[in-house]
Enzyme design. Structure first.
Site, mmCIF file in Angstrom:
data_model
loop_
_atom_site.group_PDB
_atom_site.id
_atom_site.type_symbol
_atom_site.label_atom_id
_atom_site.label_comp_id
_atom_site.label_asym_id
_atom_site.label_seq_id
_atom_site.Cartn_x
_atom_site.Cartn_y
_atom_site.Cartn_z
ATOM 1 N N PHE A 11 0.817 -1.202 0.000
ATOM 2 C CA PHE A 11 0.000 0.000 0.000
ATOM 3 C C PHE A 11 0.861 1.267 0.000
ATOM 4 O O PHE A 11 0.635 2.198 -0.774
ATOM 5 C CB PHE A 11 -0.915 -0.043 1.233
ATOM 6 N N ARG A 33 8.667 -9.753 -1.899
ATOM 7 C CA ARG A 33 8.833 -11.155 -1.511
ATOM 8 C C ARG A 33 8.785 -12.093 -2.719
ATOM 9 O O ARG A 33 9.095 -13.275 -2.601
ATOM 10 C CB ARG A 33 7.742 -11.559 -0.525
ATOM 11 N N HIS A 34 8.385 -11.574 -3.858
ATOM 12 C CA HIS A 34 8.178 -12.427 -5.024
ATOM 13 C C HIS A 34 9.239 -12.162 -6.085
ATOM 14 O O HIS A 34 9.638 -11.011 -6.316
ATOM 15 C CB HIS A 34 6.788 -12.180 -5.608
ATOM 16 N N CYS A 65 9.869 -0.075 4.032
ATOM 17 C CA CYS A 65 8.419 -0.056 4.274
ATOM 18 C C CYS A 65 7.866 -1.422 4.661
ATOM 19 O O CYS A 65 6.778 -1.504 5.252
ATOM 20 C CB CYS A 65 7.689 0.417 3.015
ATOM 21 N N ALA A 66 8.558 -2.493 4.288
ATOM 22 C CA ALA A 66 8.044 -3.842 4.517
ATOM 23 C C ALA A 66 7.995 -4.167 6.000
ATOM 24 O O ALA A 66 8.862 -3.751 6.777
ATOM 25 C CB ALA A 66 8.913 -4.862 3.789
ATOM 26 N N TYR A 137 3.489 -6.318 18.172
ATOM 27 C CA TYR A 137 3.878 -5.687 16.908
ATOM 28 C C TYR A 137 4.650 -4.394 17.188
ATOM 29 O O TYR A 137 5.730 -4.161 16.627
ATOM 30 C CB TYR A 137 2.638 -5.412 16.061
ATOM 31 N N LYS A 141 8.757 -3.181 16.523
ATOM 32 C CA LYS A 141 9.171 -1.948 15.840
ATOM 33 C C LYS A 141 10.043 -1.085 16.757
ATOM 34 O O LYS A 141 11.033 -0.484 16.313
ATOM 35 C CB LYS A 141 7.933 -1.166 15.401
#
Length: 313
Positions: A11, A33-34, A65-66, A137, A141
């Site tokens: 996004f 990731r791909h 950003c990931a 989470y 971070k």
């Protein structure tokens, strides 16, 4: 300038790359990731013990950003392990490789949850963190932030940390997408008397800040909070969404205290807190340090967000 962007199809990452590509003199390596046949693409799985050092040679800036945000049906121990592996260890592994390759700056997209889940009225969050977060989470971070600052001191690579609140824009999903669907139906909702204040950030404003942080010397080793600089109550947000879609707003003035009680009785207190609680950011330091102001108003951001047909289904 050579820029490495992780989460390139996400996004935020996809919008960021689209913006950077409008500037002359910027070249991008997109990490996802791909796998891809593109020479400007890197396959990067933060869950692995990856080595992308060969792709970082001659790099100027990494924009990370990931992240892993959601883990379905996981135990607390699994959650802690997964978040730590990707958001902490993966981030620091990438940063160490970038520093070794001679990168000048590492921009890390963190989260305002590092500061906490809510604020008291009139006491918005600032870049200072009073205590480590409890949310797993957010903790992953926060620990990444600490590690990045230490790495900056050791290597001289500049760090920039950005903590956004809820991010919205075309293609937004999760809770904000649900609000859009509610507002689009024009149905009566018991949300007409909520006087909280919550900060949000339109993705266009966030991207504009990130782009500023690519080259501004004043951004070096700073932590920035970001928002639209125009906080809204839940009632105001729903009314604004309805207006942006040209829909009627039928909000029934049910006291917020009643809503909080009902959500607690239903075993969903977090929903009540998100609907009725405060979460405000003080971005004055971001604005004064960089000479930056959000280029898009809330009204402009919401109009762009709901203009995507899939958001109104």
């Amino acid at each position: 300038m050579k820029i490495f962007v992780t989460g390139a199809t996400g996004f935020i990452g996809s919008a960021l790359i689209q913006k950077i590509e409008t500037y002359e003199g910027y070249s991008i390596i997109a990490a996802t990731r791909h796998p891809s046949d593109s020479e400007n693409h890197v396959c990067l799985n933060l869950e692995d013990n990856f080595d992308v050092s060969s792709k970082l040679e001659g790099l100027d800036v990494v924009i990370h950003c990931a992240a892993k945000v959601h883990v379905m049906n996981a135990t607390p121990d699994t959650l802690m392990s997964d978040f730590n592996t990707v958001n902490t260890k993966g981030t620091l592994n990438l940063a160490r490789q970038a520093a070794a390759a001679g990168a000048k700056r590492f921009i890390f997209l963190s989260t305002i949850k590092v500061n906490g889940e809510s604020t008291e009225s009139g006491k918005p969050f600032t870049p200072d963190v009073e205590r480590a977060p409890h949310d797993l989470y957010a903790l992953s971070k926060y620990e990444a932030e600490l590690g990045l600052r230490e790495l900056a001191e050791q290597t001289g690579m500049e760090m920039v940390i950005i903590r956004p609140p809820l991010i919205y824009g075309p293609g937004v999903k999760a809770n904000f997408a649900s609000l859009i669907k509610l507002a689009s139906k024009g149905l009566p909702l018991p949300l007409g008397a909520i006087h909280n204040q919550r900060s949000m950030v339109y993705v266009g404003n966030l991207i504009d800040l990130i782009v500023n942080c690519i080259s501004s010397p004043k951004a070096a080793n700073k932590t920035f909070l970001v928002s639209d600089n125009d906080d809204l109550s839940t009632t105001q947000l729903l009314s604004a969404l309805a207006k942006a879609m040209g829909k009627p707003s039928r909000l029934i003035p049910v006291p917020a205290s009643w809503l909080m009680t009902v959500t607690k009785l239903l075993g969903k207190p977090a929903i009540g807190e998100r609907l009725c609680g405060n979460l405000q950011l003080d971005i004055s330091e971001t604005k004064s340090c960089l000479g930056w102001t959000p280029p898009y108003s809330v009204a402009e951001g919401l109009k762009q967000t709901v203009s995507e047909p899939s958001q109104q289904k």
